[in-house]
Design a protein around this motif. Sequence first.
Motif, PDB file in Angstrom:
ATOM      1  N   ALA A   1      -9.185   0.297  74.868  1.00 35.58           N
ATOM      2  CA  ALA A   1      -9.858   1.596  74.932  1.00 35.58           C
ATOM      3  C   ALA A   1     -10.300   2.037  73.539  1.00 35.58           C
ATOM      4  O   ALA A   1     -11.412   2.574  73.353  1.00 35.58           O
TER       5      ALA A   1
ATOM      6  N   ALA B   1      -4.219  -2.062  77.331  1.00 32.35           N
ATOM      7  CA  ALA B   1      -5.209  -1.095  77.812  1.00 32.35           C
ATOM      8  C   ALA B   1      -5.567  -0.105  76.717  1.00 32.35           C
ATOM      9  O   ALA B   1      -6.763   0.231  76.512  1.00 32.35           O
ATOM     10  N   VAL B   2      -4.557   0.399  75.986  1.00 29.77           N
ATOM     11  CA  VAL B   2      -4.821   1.345  74.904  1.00 29.77           C
ATOM     12  C   VAL B   2      -5.640   0.680  73.801  1.00 29.77           C
ATOM     13  O   VAL B   2      -6.606   1.257  73.260  1.00 29.77           O
ATOM     14  N   SER B   3      -5.289  -0.556  73.437  1.00 31.53           N
ATOM     15  CA  SER B   3      -6.020  -1.266  72.383  1.00 31.53           C
ATOM     16  C   SER B   3      -7.477  -1.475  72.768  1.00 31.53           C
ATOM     17  O   SER B   3      -8.398  -1.237  71.957  1.00 31.53           O
TER      18      SER B   3
ATOM     19  N   ALA C   1     -13.282  -0.116  72.574  1.00 33.74           N
ATOM     20  CA  ALA C   1     -14.486   0.296  73.315  1.00 33.74           C
ATOM     21  C   ALA C   1     -15.051   1.597  72.758  1.00 33.74           C
ATOM     22  O   ALA C   1     -16.290   1.750  72.605  1.00 33.74           O
ATOM     23  N   ALA C   2     -14.172   2.550  72.434  1.00 31.46           N
ATOM     24  CA  ALA C   2     -14.647   3.824  71.870  1.00 31.46           C
ATOM     25  C   ALA C   2     -15.314   3.605  70.524  1.00 31.46           C
ATOM     26  O   ALA C   2     -16.346   4.238  70.204  1.00 31.46           O
TER      27      ALA C   2
END
Length: 368
Positions: A8, A4-6, A11-12
Amino acid sequence: MQWAVSLAVIAAGIATIRPMGFSGRGLAVVVLVVLNSLFTLGRNVPEDRVPPRVALAWMSLGVVAAAALIGVGRSGTGYLFAYFLVGHIGYRLPLKQAVPLAVLCGLLCGGVLYFHPGPGHRMLPWGLGLSTALPVVAGILSRSRQRAVEAVIEAAESAERAARAEARTAVLAERSRIARDVHDVLAHSLAGINMQLELADALIDTGDLSKVREANGKAHSLVKESLKQAQWTVHALREDALPLVESMTAMIESSGHRDALTVGGIVRELPPRTTQQLLRITQESLTNATRHAPGGHVRVEVTFAAASTTLSVRNGPATRERVEGVGSGMGLIGMRERVALVGGTLIVGPVAEGPDRGGWKVEAVIPG
């Protein structure tokens, strides 16, 4: 969570990094974003599936790609790729590789912002590039915590395996002990009873009732002796500690030998395991004497020394006719096993001189 962090971060980056296009600088930005995204997703691949050299090469290329993205991009959050990659470097690589690679990333990113190779970099201080090396500390600390947790889990699993192995060993040792005790009680006695009954059966055809009665009487005597030995064995199995001298005296008298025990030295309490083994050796020796030397006198001597305890059982030659038979062959083996269990030595053999010449001796020396 890691995935999920990767995702995110990726995506940013896609949403904010500019310019993006299909030619010129925009195409270079797209290629670098894709490469940084792949390097970032690589954080989630398990360590055991990536060889150490491949991991080092992959992260080194990731550092170069992150610095290049900062240099080529005009705006956005491209530096996040560098932060997350360097943090993973500290977690994934050994210290001697992680620190130099993190310093290299900080110098490359700081140099890109300091020399302004791309548009818009005047708005970002070059110190921001140097700070991309700092997450390596968090990665190293996370790695240390993870290794500590793994060490605790491995130690617990090793302790559990050791406990299981010890339990299996204890079960096998208990089986061996029971086997020795069953042999001590049954093997010789049942063999003797069987021989007397076979003799009585053979004498019936001769019509010599006196000899039949004699064989039958010996069989009854052996049965009584077996019952006494069984009682001693059950008692020893149930009790953790037995008084050596008193128990040995009762055992010798029940076998038909009175005043045969001699005690030397200062009597002291021995460990329960040692006491049990000495009693079983005495029982086996008395059984052998009754079987192989009927009518012969028996002498038992226990000597308490400062560093050892010695048991000596001697019997003289037979004074009555001995009925030959086949034993189990496990008596001497069992005695040697018992002595070995308590770290002692055993001497067994015929007596060549003295009043017991022609007889048999058993001598066990137990340390402690």
